[in-house]
Design a protein around this motif. Sequence first.
Motif, PDB file in Angstrom:
ATOM      1  N   LEU A   1       2.148   6.347  -6.058  1.00 16.38           N
ATOM      2  CA  LEU A   1       1.985   6.148  -7.494  1.00 16.38           C
ATOM      3  C   LEU A   1       0.598   6.582  -7.948  1.00 16.38           C
ATOM      4  O   LEU A   1       0.437   7.349  -8.906  1.00 16.38           O
ATOM      5  CB  LEU A   1       2.203   4.662  -7.794  1.00 16.38           C
ATOM      6  CG  LEU A   1       2.404   4.317  -9.257  1.00 16.38           C
ATOM      7  CD1 LEU A   1       3.737   4.853  -9.711  1.00 16.38           C
ATOM      8  CD2 LEU A   1       2.336   2.815  -9.458  1.00 16.38           C
ATOM      9  N   LEU A   2      -0.412   6.097  -7.225  1.00 14.88           N
ATOM     10  CA  LEU A   2      -1.785   6.424  -7.602  1.00 14.88           C
ATOM     11  C   LEU A   2      -2.043   7.915  -7.450  1.00 14.88           C
ATOM     12  O   LEU A   2      -2.667   8.539  -8.309  1.00 14.88           O
ATOM     13  CB  LEU A   2      -2.775   5.630  -6.743  1.00 14.88           C
ATOM     14  CG  LEU A   2      -2.923   4.165  -7.127  1.00 14.88           C
ATOM     15  CD1 LEU A   2      -3.977   3.493  -6.262  1.00 14.88           C
ATOM     16  CD2 LEU A   2      -3.274   4.026  -8.592  1.00 14.88           C
ATOM     17  N   SER A   3      -1.540   8.507  -6.350  1.00 16.28           N
ATOM     18  CA  SER A   3      -1.833   9.925  -6.154  1.00 16.28           C
ATOM     19  C   SER A   3      -1.127  10.756  -7.221  1.00 16.28           C
ATOM     20  O   SER A   3      -1.677  11.734  -7.721  1.00 16.28           O
ATOM     21  CB  SER A   3      -1.429  10.370  -4.747  1.00 16.28           C
ATOM     22  OG  SER A   3      -0.055  10.230  -4.584  1.00 16.28           O
TER      23      SER A   3
ATOM     24  N   VAL B   1       0.840  -1.202   0.000  1.00 15.40           N
ATOM     25  CA  VAL B   1       0.000   0.000   0.000  1.00 15.40           C
ATOM     26  C   VAL B   1       0.875   1.252   0.000  1.00 15.40           C
ATOM     27  O   VAL B   1       0.631   2.204  -0.751  1.00 15.40           O
ATOM     28  CB  VAL B   1      -0.950  -0.011   1.219  1.00 15.40           C
ATOM     29  CG1 VAL B   1      -1.663   1.323   1.353  1.00 15.40           C
ATOM     30  CG2 VAL B   1      -1.953  -1.142   1.081  1.00 15.40           C
TER      31      VAL B   1
ATOM     32  N   VAL C   1       2.062   1.845  -3.422  1.00 13.04           N
ATOM     33  CA  VAL C   1       1.060   2.154  -4.436  1.00 13.04           C
ATOM     34  C   VAL C   1       0.454   3.538  -4.221  1.00 13.04           C
ATOM     35  O   VAL C   1       0.116   4.233  -5.190  1.00 13.04           O
ATOM     36  CB  VAL C   1      -0.031   1.057  -4.436  1.00 13.04           C
ATOM     37  CG1 VAL C   1      -1.292   1.550  -5.101  1.00 13.04           C
ATOM     38  CG2 VAL C   1       0.495  -0.176  -5.127  1.00 13.04           C
ATOM     39  N   VAL C   2       0.348   3.974  -2.957  1.00 12.85           N
ATOM     40  CA  VAL C   2      -0.306   5.258  -2.677  1.00 12.85           C
ATOM     41  C   VAL C   2       0.358   6.429  -3.418  1.00 12.85           C
ATOM     42  O   VAL C   2      -0.331   7.169  -4.122  1.00 12.85           O
ATOM     43  CB  VAL C   2      -0.369   5.517  -1.157  1.00 12.85           C
ATOM     44  CG1 VAL C   2      -0.637   6.978  -0.863  1.00 12.85           C
ATOM     45  CG2 VAL C   2      -1.449   4.646  -0.536  1.00 12.85           C
TER      46      VAL C   2
ATOM     47  N   ALA D   1      -0.463   9.746 -10.302  1.00 13.63           N
ATOM     48  CA  ALA D   1      -1.240   9.588 -11.521  1.00 13.63           C
ATOM     49  C   ALA D   1      -2.506  10.436 -11.440  1.00 13.63           C
ATOM     50  O   ALA D   1      -2.881  11.127 -12.389  1.00 13.63           O
ATOM     51  CB  ALA D   1      -1.581   8.118 -11.735  1.00 13.63           C
ATOM     52  N   TRP D   2      -3.154  10.396 -10.273  1.00 11.17           N
ATOM     53  CA  TRP D   2      -4.412  11.133 -10.100  1.00 11.17           C
ATOM     54  C   TRP D   2      -4.207  12.632 -10.271  1.00 11.17           C
ATOM     55  O   TRP D   2      -4.933  13.291 -11.026  1.00 11.17           O
ATOM     56  CB  TRP D   2      -4.990  10.817  -8.723  1.00 11.17           C
ATOM     57  CG  TRP D   2      -6.144  11.680  -8.353  1.00 11.17           C
ATOM     58  CD1 TRP D   2      -6.213  12.583  -7.341  1.00 11.17           C
ATOM     59  CD2 TRP D   2      -7.415  11.724  -9.005  1.00 11.17           C
ATOM     60  NE1 TRP D   2      -7.421  13.194  -7.314  1.00 11.17           N
ATOM     61  CE2 TRP D   2      -8.189  12.689  -8.338  1.00 11.17           C
ATOM     62  CE3 TRP D   2      -7.963  11.056 -10.109  1.00 11.17           C
ATOM     63  CZ2 TRP D   2      -9.494  13.006  -8.719  1.00 11.17           C
ATOM     64  CZ3 TRP D   2      -9.255  11.371 -10.490  1.00 11.17           C
ATOM     65  CH2 TRP D   2     -10.013  12.329  -9.798  1.00 11.17           C
TER      66      TRP D   2
ATOM     67  N   SER E   1      -5.824  14.728 -13.297  1.00 11.27           N
ATOM     68  CA  SER E   1      -6.879  15.705 -13.020  1.00 11.27           C
ATOM     69  C   SER E   1      -6.431  17.110 -13.416  1.00 11.27           C
ATOM     70  O   SER E   1      -7.217  17.886 -13.951  1.00 11.27           O
ATOM     71  CB  SER E   1      -7.284  15.661 -11.547  1.00 11.27           C
ATOM     72  OG  SER E   1      -6.168  15.922 -10.736  1.00 11.27           O
TER      73      SER E   1
END
Lengths: 357, 258
Positions: free
Chosen positions: A100-102, A94, A97-98, A104-105, A109
């Motif tokens: 990475l995802l943030s 986690v 990944v956090v 990308a987000w 956006s």
Amino acid sequence: MSHAIQERPVSVAPRRGPLSHARLPRWTPAAVAAFSIAAGIGIGLAAGWHSKVQWGMLAALLFVLTTYAVTTKVEGARQAKDRVATSLVWVCFVLAVVPLLSLAWVTISKGMAVLDVYFLTHSMNGVLDTEAGGGVYHALLGTIEQVGIATLIAAPIGLLTAVYLVEYGGGKLAQAVTFFVDVMTGIPSIVAGLFILATWNLMLGFGPSGFAGAMALAILMMPVVVRSTEEMLKLVPNELREASLALGIPKWRTILKVVLPTAIGGITTGVMLAVARITGETAPVLLLVFGTKLINPNPFEGAQSSLPLYVYEQYAVGTDASVARAWAAALVLIAFVMILNLVARGIARWKAPKTGR
Amino acid sequence: MAKRIDVSGLSAFYGAHKAIDDISMTVEPRSVTAFIGPSGCGKSTFLRTLNRMHEVTPGGRVEGKVMLDDENLYGSNVDPVAVRRTVGMVFQRPNPFPTMSIFDNVAAGLRLNGKYKKSALNDIVEKSLKGANLWNEVKDRLNKPGSGLSGGQQQRLCIARAIAVEPDVLLMDEPCSALDPISTLAIEDLIGELKERFTIVIVTHNMQQAARVSDRTAFFNLAAVGQPGKLIELDDTERIFSNPSVQATEDYISGRFG
Ligand SMILES: Nc1ncnc2c1ncn2[C@@H]1O[C@H](COP(=O)(O)OP(=O)(O)OP(=O)(O)O)[C@@H](O)[C@H]1O
Ligand SMILES: [Mg+2]
């Protein structure tokens, strides 16, 4: 699990043998995770912590501790250690990944605001940096050309060097080459840029161009290609080389037709990683390619632009319009690397050794 | 065309370690010679010196002479690649090329040597696969990868690959150690057929196999662990298994080996 026992009408409850013990239900980890997150948020709110990072840390800590406590109680000490190890792996996953995802987000956006076909097909020609409008086409074109040329230079040289080191090397020369490749891995990109600036531009008198930048990028790319290719070639079992040699196939054909095809998947991935690394380089591009607002399709003459340089310039201007362009260009950059990666994976899978029955 | 192998004073080294010492023997053409002996006595090493595969191992070095008919394999002008085309080899562990289909595996030797006629390729592949008793099992999936076969099928694929290039001599290093009894018998029959055309050397740990397939048998032994292996005796298989001239051979064959 216990069909045989259950079929016997006499048995009231499954008897517990020495090999079995109480098990937690399968949903336990999920329940513990939900509980920990809820507790993390609750305590965070109650204590008035502002940083969400603290909430998350608390939840992760609670998750590991609760898992340990519950398992020790029900299943015993050895199972508890097992579960703690598993939950630590999950927490690390986690944690990885956090961000990475943030990332990308945030990029998606913010970048989607001005990203459209117009943005992709127009340059900044005649657009003030402070105003809205304009596009990224010149930078995208520059990046594709510079990275393409750098790959054309670095990939063959790197590949051949690795083949030499693994298949032919062993003596003093191979040791020296390995040493210099290691040194090259550590060269900061600005130094590679300065080197080309000092030789190509100042000594030989050439002006800024995409090609000059590509040479600096090739210097950065080469050691990565050598290293990854070397590892992949070492993974090819010796038996395959021997099988081929024993058929009377010369060594160079053995390498070309047996060794390289067997390792091609990994080699492609390595080259792609190297490409991904240099695509985001700003410093040497700033020094050598210089940057321009205009479309310059010729990489061998005149200043070009590139995506990371464009992002840097637009962000530095600091108006709403330019920052929006910077994010959109960053998104284009990520997408570019991503698409390259997918293509390379496709090639690798298509070419890789097949094991299907 | 089968050829006679005449080895004299051959020693092989791995770096400083001497693996086999001063071996001299003659392998007759159109015959099967079996190598037997305890594990580690240098059978594989010796076999690999017969087609210059030994020097492929880092540190591998050979002293002595191997005459193939009247040409010394270790002569100064001899091309090891040419030697390996003449003296084929099947390894202890099956090693098909993982990137190639079954068909391509068998065709590899011809294709990568560039010496073949396209029209003949299909026939050669079929003949070789039939020769290795694999044709019926794979004829419907020649384009599937070779690594998708079972271990025994893979080994037969390797045999097919080796005989497809029509060598003069075929070296086999425990070719049946991964095979079931039926495939083993098939390979043994195959060896019986192949010896009409080739000179065959086979390493085996299976005494019955050595007795069944070979015309002559060589027994290797080593004095102690770490010592180089030596040729103890080479004789007609019948004699080796009934009335060997050295006590150690009899002990080994009858299982009284220390
Ligand atoms: N690649 C190598 N490097 C160093 N030593 C080796 C190597 N291969 C084999 N040896 C040594 O050479 C000796 C002979 O080995 P070899 O493989 O020829 O035995 P073998 O008779 O074929 O045994 P087996 O019946 O188990 O296959 C052994 O002592 C072994 O340790
Ligand atoms: Mg062996």
